[in-house]
Design an enzyme around this catalytic site. Structure first.
Site, short mmCIF file in Angstrom:
data_model
loop_
_atom_site.label_atom_id
_atom_site.label_comp_id
_atom_site.label_asym_id
_atom_site.label_seq_id
_atom_site.Cartn_x
_atom_site.Cartn_y
_atom_site.Cartn_z
N ASP A 492 0.88 -1.31 -0.02
CA ASP A 492 -0.09 0.12 0.13
C ASP A 492 0.93 1.23 -0.21
O ASP A 492 1.89 1.41 0.87
CB ASP A 492 -0.92 0.11 1.36
CG ASP A 492 -1.96 1.13 1.29
OD1 ASP A 492 -2.84 1.06 0.73
OD2 ASP A 492 -1.66 2.18 1.84
N ASN A 500 -3.14 13.09 -3.68
CA ASN A 500 -4.45 13.58 -4.46
C ASN A 500 -4.83 14.54 -4.10
O ASN A 500 -5.16 15.63 -4.92
CB ASN A 500 -5.64 12.62 -4.36
CG ASN A 500 -5.19 11.43 -5.06
OD1 ASN A 500 -4.69 11.42 -6.28
ND2 ASN A 500 -5.61 10.01 -4.83
N ASP A 509 -2.77 9.37 -10.25
CA ASP A 509 -2.80 8.24 -11.29
C ASP A 509 -1.28 8.20 -11.71
O ASP A 509 -1.00 6.97 -12.23
CB ASP A 509 -3.65 8.69 -12.42
CG ASP A 509 -5.21 8.66 -12.13
OD1 ASP A 509 -5.68 8.14 -10.89
OD2 ASP A 509 -5.98 9.10 -12.94
N GLU A 535 -4.99 2.44 -3.73
CA GLU A 535 -3.63 2.38 -3.71
C GLU A 535 -2.93 1.12 -3.37
O GLU A 535 -1.62 1.04 -2.91
CB GLU A 535 -3.06 3.68 -3.07
CG GLU A 535 -3.22 3.43 -1.60
CD GLU A 535 -4.54 4.13 -1.21
OE1 GLU A 535 -4.76 4.41 -0.12
OE2 GLU A 535 -5.37 4.42 -1.92
#
Length: 611
Positions: A492, A500, A509, A535
């Site tokens: 992760d 973000n 992305d 993620e």
């Protein structure tokens, strides 16, 4: 050709066809009848053998065996051999005389001591056909005889059968000939040979009883192919009469020839002859059977030919009417062949894969013309990325003459990839050798691409969660079955939400895409990599222990830590590792890896934890 002419043509055709079928049918029927006759003769031979042995030969031998056993079982014999008491001798002589007199086929009954000398001998007097006790002065020393040598070496009281031969007196064959078998049994006292009882039995009447039948000539041959019994009595016991007679003179094609039936007698005559009873079908009997069947076939043939004339006249009308329909059907067939050529991808090759012919559909799918394909090897359309195991499996299958079915990844003339679902069918010649291969395929490129898109995460190029779940089920089943290690790595991205929020989703992305590319290039070819959601990434590690998985996870962590992400800079990931244990299911191992990942996050991130 007019309809009338067709009618005449088909009438003549069906008459000739009917005659041909009748002749062929009669021939086949006759062949089957011959086969049945041969089967019946074999069955009859077996039945005669069973009758001869069960009702004549076996009872005869068993009766003589019991006679010898009864003599040996008399307690007076052992006492006499020990004491040589005259009273006991007289008693035994009377017993031997009574037994011999009760069986007309017994020519001699003797008691021989351990030194080979006759102690008692009862024999048939040829002058008056009565049994007499031979006086002491005429008793002989038999220590050099083959039967004494054999029996004296036996360690237990069991029956012994001699060869069947002609009776010999004073070193010469007795005339008239007397076919004789000797049955003997040793007398064992305190584990030692102390004497023997031997009975000479005349088998002339036995041979008369088993030596004739209406259907077969009867023979008995020994292991050296000498005749013990011959259909012509002159050649019976030819070995002892010094008459040469080869089996080939009576059996041109040997004992395995048609019409010859053999039956072993060594389970009845337990002697060194290893005798075989042979039945040879009499020509007169065989000819009568075949003549009867032939007459029947001729009658049936004539009846069938007459019927062929009648039927031919009637059924000739039908083909005439079918002519137009046949022409129309031929046109339809050509039309169908044209459709197959246009829409079905087919190719015919030599056994070495040289292309002999292809359909128009094959041209369209491959991008090559027929002239470019014919004479070339089939590998002209092979894709270098195709798994070599597929080719090995294909050739292994079709070279055994079996049909191979599977999916091939091919390459067009322009280099584009296309997929064919193929069936490769070997065609065999009359000698069952492979003559060619016919390939029939369906273009499934669109289907394969749809399936690929349905299983891949578009952003990272890794497998999506649905595919990962399917891989997990499959790998767990295989590794439990084969008792091998299986490990799982959950990863992760640390503080991904901050990316973000700070840089926007487009930058997020880009980070996801880069992380997916780094993990994909770091893992091994055997590992299975997927995006599990958001993620979070997952790596399935087949045949991998927990320590090996930890090393791989650390390597992934270091690669991410050392990578400079555009716009974002450096990022880290946390990883949890779990290994398959007994009775594990997909949910269990994923939960343990996820729990380990949670601990890694809790302990400060950018680390690997083994669950």
């Amino acid at each position: 050709m007019s309809k009338y002419n067709f009618y005449k043509f088909f009438t003549l055709y069906f008459i000739l066809f009917g005659i041909a079928i009748s002749v062929l049918g009669s021939f086949v029927s006759y062949a089957l009848q011959v086969k049945d006759i041969n089967f019946d003769m074999a069955k009859k031979a077996n039945e005669i053998f069973e009758i001869k042995t069960d009702s004549i030969l076996k009872p005869f031998i068993e009766n003589m065996d019991n006679t010898v056993i009864s003599l040996v079982s008399n307690n007076t014999i052992k006492e006499f051999l020990k004491t040589r008491d005259e009273h006991a001798k007289n008693e035994l002589e009377q017993i031997f005389l009574a037994v011999s007199s009760s069986q007309s086929i017994i020519t001699q009954a003797r008691l021989i001591c351990k030194d080979g000398k006759e102690l008692i001998r009862v024999e048939k007097d040829n002058n008056n056909d009565t049994n007499i006790i031979v006086e002491k002065s005429k008793l002989q020393d038999k220590s050099d005889t083959y039967y004494f040598q054999k029996v004296s070496q036996m360690k237990e009281e069991r029956l012994w059968h001699s060869k069947i031969d002609l009776n010999i007196e004073h070193g010469k064959i007795e005339i008239p000939y007397k076919p004789t078998i000797r049955l003997a049994m040793p007398i064992i006292t305190n584990g030692e040979f102390s004497g023997m009882v031997i009975v000479n039995v005349l088998v002339e009447n036995l041979f008369l009883a088993i030596g004739k039948s209406s259907a077969f000539e009867h023979y008995i041959v020994d292991k050296e192919n000498n005749y013990i019994l011959h259909a012509n009595d002159k050649f019976s016991f030819n070995k002892y009469k010094n008459i040469k007679r080869s089996l080939n003179e009576d059996f041109e094609n040997g004992l395995e020839a048609k019409g010859v039936y053999t039956f072993a007698l060594d389970n009845i005559l337990k002697n060194e002859d290893k005798a075989t009873l042979v039945f040879k079908t009499k020509k007169s009997y065989e000819n009568s059977l075949f003549k009867k069947e032939l007459n029947t076939i001729i009658i049936i043939l004539i009846a069938n030919i007459i019927l062929s004339f009648i039927v031919a006249i009637y059924i000739s009308k039908t083909p005439t009417n079918l002519q137009a329909a046949l022409v129309k059907a031929h046109e339809k067939l050509n039309e169908f062949a044209s459709i197959v050529d246009k829409y079905v991808i087919t190719a015919t090759t030599k056994p070495d894969s040289t292309i002999l012919s292809v359909s128009s559909a094959f041209e369209s799918s491959s991008g090559y013309t027929k002239s470019e394909l014919i004479g070339k090897k089939m590998n002209i359309i092979n894709n270098p990325q195709q798994d070599k195991k597929i080719f090995l499996e294909l050739w292994s299958t079709i070279l055994k003459g079996e049909v191979w079915s599977g999916i091939m990844k091919n390459r067009t003339k322009k280099g584009d990839i296309y997929w064919l679902e193929q069936n490769v069918v070997p065609t065999l010649d009359k000698d069952k050798k492979i003559e060619s291969f016919v390939s029939v395929g369906v273009d499934i490129t669109a289907k394969v691409e749809l399936e690929r898109l349905a299983s891949i995460d578009k952003l990272t190029g890794a497998y999506n969660r649905r595919m990962i779940d399917e891989f997990m089920k499959k790998e767990i089943f295989l590794h439990v079955r084969d008792s091998k290690n299986l490990s799982l790595i959950m990863a992760d991205i640390d503080h991904f939400k901050l990316v973000n929020d700070t840089y926007g989703h487009q930058a997020g992305d880009a980070v996801l895409s880069d992380v997916g590319r780094i993990i994909s290039s770091t893992i091994r070819k055997s590992d299975i990599f997927g995006r599990y959601g958001g993620e979070e990434f997952i790596v399935i590690c087949p045949n991998t222990s927990s320590q090996q998985a930890l090393i791989l996870a650390q390597k992934i962590r270091e690669e991410i830590e050392n990578f400079h992400f555009a716009e974002v800079g450096h990022k880290t990931i946390s990883l949890g590792v779990a290994t398959l244990i007994a009775n594990d299911e997909v949910e269990n191992i994923i939960k343990r890896a996820d729990d380990a990942l949670y601990i890694a996050k809790k302990e400060g991130r950018n680390r690997v934890v083994l669950g």
